[in-house]
Design a protein around this motif. Sequence first.
Motif, PDB file in Angstrom:
ATOM      1  N   THR A 225       0.871  -1.183   0.000  1.00 47.71           N
ATOM      2  CA  THR A 225       0.000   0.000   0.000  1.00 47.71           C
ATOM      3  C   THR A 225       0.898   1.218   0.000  1.00 47.71           C
ATOM      4  OG1 THR A 225      -0.015   0.302   2.403  1.00 47.71           O
ATOM      5  CG2 THR A 225      -1.673  -1.188   1.488  1.00 47.71           C
ATOM      6  N   ILE A 226       0.376   2.308  -0.524  1.00 45.96           N
ATOM      7  CA  ILE A 226       1.119   3.573  -0.423  1.00 45.96           C
ATOM      8  C   ILE A 226       0.148   4.676  -0.047  1.00 45.96           C
ATOM      9  CG2 ILE A 226       1.013   3.984  -2.929  1.00 45.96           C
ATOM     10  CD1 ILE A 226       3.962   5.224  -2.393  1.00 45.96           C
ATOM     11  N   SER A 227       0.553   5.512   0.887  1.00 49.49           N
ATOM     12  CA  SER A 227      -0.317   6.565   1.398  1.00 49.49           C
ATOM     13  C   SER A 227       0.427   7.883   1.407  1.00 49.49           C
ATOM     14  CB  SER A 227      -0.729   6.277   2.855  1.00 49.49           C
ATOM     15  OG  SER A 227      -1.194   4.964   2.993  1.00 49.49           O
ATOM     16  N   ALA A 228      -0.333   8.953   1.304  1.00 49.67           N
ATOM     17  CA  ALA A 228       0.215  10.293   1.498  1.00 49.67           C
ATOM     18  C   ALA A 228      -0.328  10.787   2.836  1.00 49.67           C
ATOM     19  CB  ALA A 228      -0.226  11.213   0.374  1.00 49.67           C
ATOM     20  N   ILE A 229       0.559  10.953   3.802  1.00 50.96           N
ATOM     21  CA  ILE A 229       0.134  11.445   5.115  1.00 50.96           C
ATOM     22  C   ILE A 229       0.286  12.967   5.096  1.00 50.96           C
ATOM     23  CG2 ILE A 229       0.581  11.374   7.596  1.00 50.96           C
ATOM     24  CD1 ILE A 229       1.984   8.650   7.143  1.00 50.96           C
ATOM     25  N   PRO A 230      -0.819  13.708   5.191  1.00 50.32           N
ATOM     26  CA  PRO A 230      -0.702  15.169   5.177  1.00 50.32           C
ATOM     27  C   PRO A 230      -0.004  15.645   6.444  1.00 50.32           C
ATOM     28  CG  PRO A 230      -2.990  14.468   4.861  1.00 50.32           C
ATOM     29  CD  PRO A 230      -2.212  13.272   5.319  1.00 50.32           C
ATOM     30  N   ALA A 231       0.893  16.619   6.306  1.00 54.61           N
ATOM     31  CA  ALA A 231       1.620  17.132   7.457  1.00 54.61           C
ATOM     32  C   ALA A 231       1.868  18.627   7.277  1.00 54.61           C
ATOM     33  CB  ALA A 231       2.960  16.408   7.602  1.00 54.61           C
ATOM     34  N   LEU A 232       2.086  19.299   8.401  1.00 57.68           N
ATOM     35  CA  LEU A 232       2.361  20.736   8.398  1.00 57.68           C
ATOM     36  C   LEU A 232       1.314  21.442   7.518  1.00 57.68           C
ATOM     37  CD1 LEU A 232       6.233  20.326   8.201  1.00 57.68           C
ATOM     38  CD2 LEU A 232       4.893  20.909  10.237  1.00 57.68           C
ATOM     39  N   GLU A 233       1.744  22.486   6.792  1.00 57.59           N
ATOM     40  CA  GLU A 233       0.746  23.229   6.029  1.00 57.59           C
ATOM     41  C   GLU A 233       0.346  22.525   4.747  1.00 57.59           C
ATOM     42  OE1 GLU A 233       1.037  27.591   4.931  1.00 57.59           O
ATOM     43  OE2 GLU A 233       1.691  27.543   7.025  1.00 57.59           O
ATOM     44  N   ASP A 234       1.322  22.103   3.970  1.00 54.97           N
ATOM     45  CA  ASP A 234       1.007  21.524   2.662  1.00 54.97           C
ATOM     46  C   ASP A 234       1.988  20.425   2.265  1.00 54.97           C
ATOM     47  OD1 ASP A 234       3.267  23.064   2.071  1.00 54.97           O
ATOM     48  OD2 ASP A 234       2.030  24.738   1.391  1.00 54.97           O
ATOM     49  N   ASN A 235       2.618  19.783   3.279  1.00 59.46           N
ATOM     50  CA  ASN A 235       3.517  18.659   2.987  1.00 59.46           C
ATOM     51  C   ASN A 235       2.741  17.347   2.904  1.00 59.46           C
ATOM     52  OD1 ASN A 235       5.511  20.668   4.267  1.00 59.46           O
ATOM     53  ND2 ASN A 235       6.873  19.027   3.596  1.00 59.46           N
ATOM     54  N   TYR A 236       3.270  16.439   2.102  1.00 59.96           N
ATOM     55  CA  TYR A 236       2.848  15.041   2.141  1.00 59.96           C
ATOM     56  C   TYR A 236       4.037  14.200   2.572  1.00 59.96           C
ATOM     57  CZ  TYR A 236      -1.265  16.258  -0.692  1.00 59.96           C
ATOM     58  OH  TYR A 236      -2.422  16.804  -1.162  1.00 59.96           O
ATOM     59  N   ILE A 237       3.794  13.338   3.558  1.00 60.50           N
ATOM     60  CA  ILE A 237       4.796  12.342   3.939  1.00 60.50           C
ATOM     61  C   ILE A 237       4.361  11.047   3.261  1.00 60.50           C
ATOM     62  CG2 ILE A 237       5.842  11.062   5.851  1.00 60.50           C
ATOM     63  CD1 ILE A 237       4.970  13.488   7.673  1.00 60.50           C
ATOM     64  N   TRP A 238       5.095  10.618   2.247  1.00 60.71           N
ATOM     65  CA  TRP A 238       4.739   9.378   1.547  1.00 60.71           C
ATOM     66  C   TRP A 238       5.126   8.189   2.416  1.00 60.71           C
ATOM     67  CZ3 TRP A 238       1.451   9.619  -2.241  1.00 60.71           C
ATOM     68  CH2 TRP A 238       1.318  10.829  -2.941  1.00 60.71           C
ATOM     69  N   ALA A 239       4.214   7.239   2.505  1.00 55.28           N
ATOM     70  CA  ALA A 239       4.403   6.107   3.403  1.00 55.28           C
ATOM     71  C   ALA A 239       3.958   4.844   2.696  1.00 55.28           C
ATOM     72  CB  ALA A 239       3.562   6.319   4.662  1.00 55.28           C
ATOM     73  N   PHE A 240       4.837   3.846   2.652  1.00 59.67           N
ATOM     74  CA  PHE A 240       4.453   2.602   1.982  1.00 59.67           C
ATOM     75  C   PHE A 240       4.788   1.401   2.848  1.00 59.67           C
ATOM     76  CE2 PHE A 240       8.781   1.951   0.304  1.00 59.67           C
ATOM     77  CZ  PHE A 240       9.238   3.255   0.186  1.00 59.67           C
ATOM     78  N   THR A 241       4.108   0.311   2.542  1.00 65.80           N
ATOM     79  CA  THR A 241       4.193  -0.848   3.424  1.00 65.80           C
ATOM     80  C   THR A 241       4.529  -2.113   2.650  1.00 65.80           C
ATOM     81  OG1 THR A 241       1.856  -1.419   3.156  1.00 65.80           O
ATOM     82  CG2 THR A 241       2.402   0.114   4.937  1.00 65.80           C
TER      83      THR A 241
END
Length: 267
Positions: free
Chosen positions: A17-33
């Motif tokens: 799976t791959i997710s974009a975790i929203p962070a701060l004002e307009d960042n995405y932290i990409w996260a995969f498993t």
Amino acid sequence: MIDVGGKRARPSAAVDTISAIPALEDNYIWAFTQGAQAVVVDPGEAAPVLAWLQGGGLRLHDILLTHHHPDHIGGVASLVTATGARVWGHGADRHRLPALDVALGEGDHARPLGFDFTVMATPGHTLGHICYAGHGRLFCGDTLFSAGCGRMFEGNPAQYQHSLARLAALPDDTAVHCAHEYTLSNLAFACSLEPDHAGLAEALASTRRRRAEGQITLPSRLGWEKRHNPFLRCAEPALARAVGLPEAGPAAVFGALRAGKDRYRGR
Ligand code: ZN
Ligand code: FE
């Protein structure tokens, strides 16, 4: 479920799976498993990553870093303390990357979990910026945005344009995982440069709709970026004319484009 595609000499793992975790004002932290293990890219904050791990019953195994800016590394120290994750980043920036375990450089392979990403040094936004390419994906931090690129804080136009040209040589179906949701303002700028580019006008309208509904605009496809993103088209006469430098080469066109975007205030 994502298919990594293509036959490889050595079997390599698929991203579950791959997710974009929203962070701060307009960042995405990409996260995969892969199974119950996870990798995150550029965790600017720890809290949303910890919540995501907990929600999925996941363990953080690795952290990939593209560059040293606080909105990309702010969560690293807390995440390492909480999870013991291994940290990968550019060796040249080791003095300003927290808790670096694996020092990488151009052409190296980053192998978090069972994955295999080629490291591309892409100076421009910062001098030590690296991108991770593999499994049909590109984690490009602040080097490349959809329809735009990062501010040129440390590099020069020739360097940055060369970095982008190297990224553009990856396969067209590469999924482009940028670290910020800047697509709308980038498209507004691109349309102001090329008001007659039908594809850009269409993309601006559809992106306005998606953002009004709170939808993410990423990942994009590299083939689309090559046809639309002005910063990947610096060698095209249309762009040279649009910045008023019809005789200029790609580096000078890039410099003019970047300066124009820095001044641009439209939406
Ligand atoms: Zn940055
Ligand atoms: Fe950033």
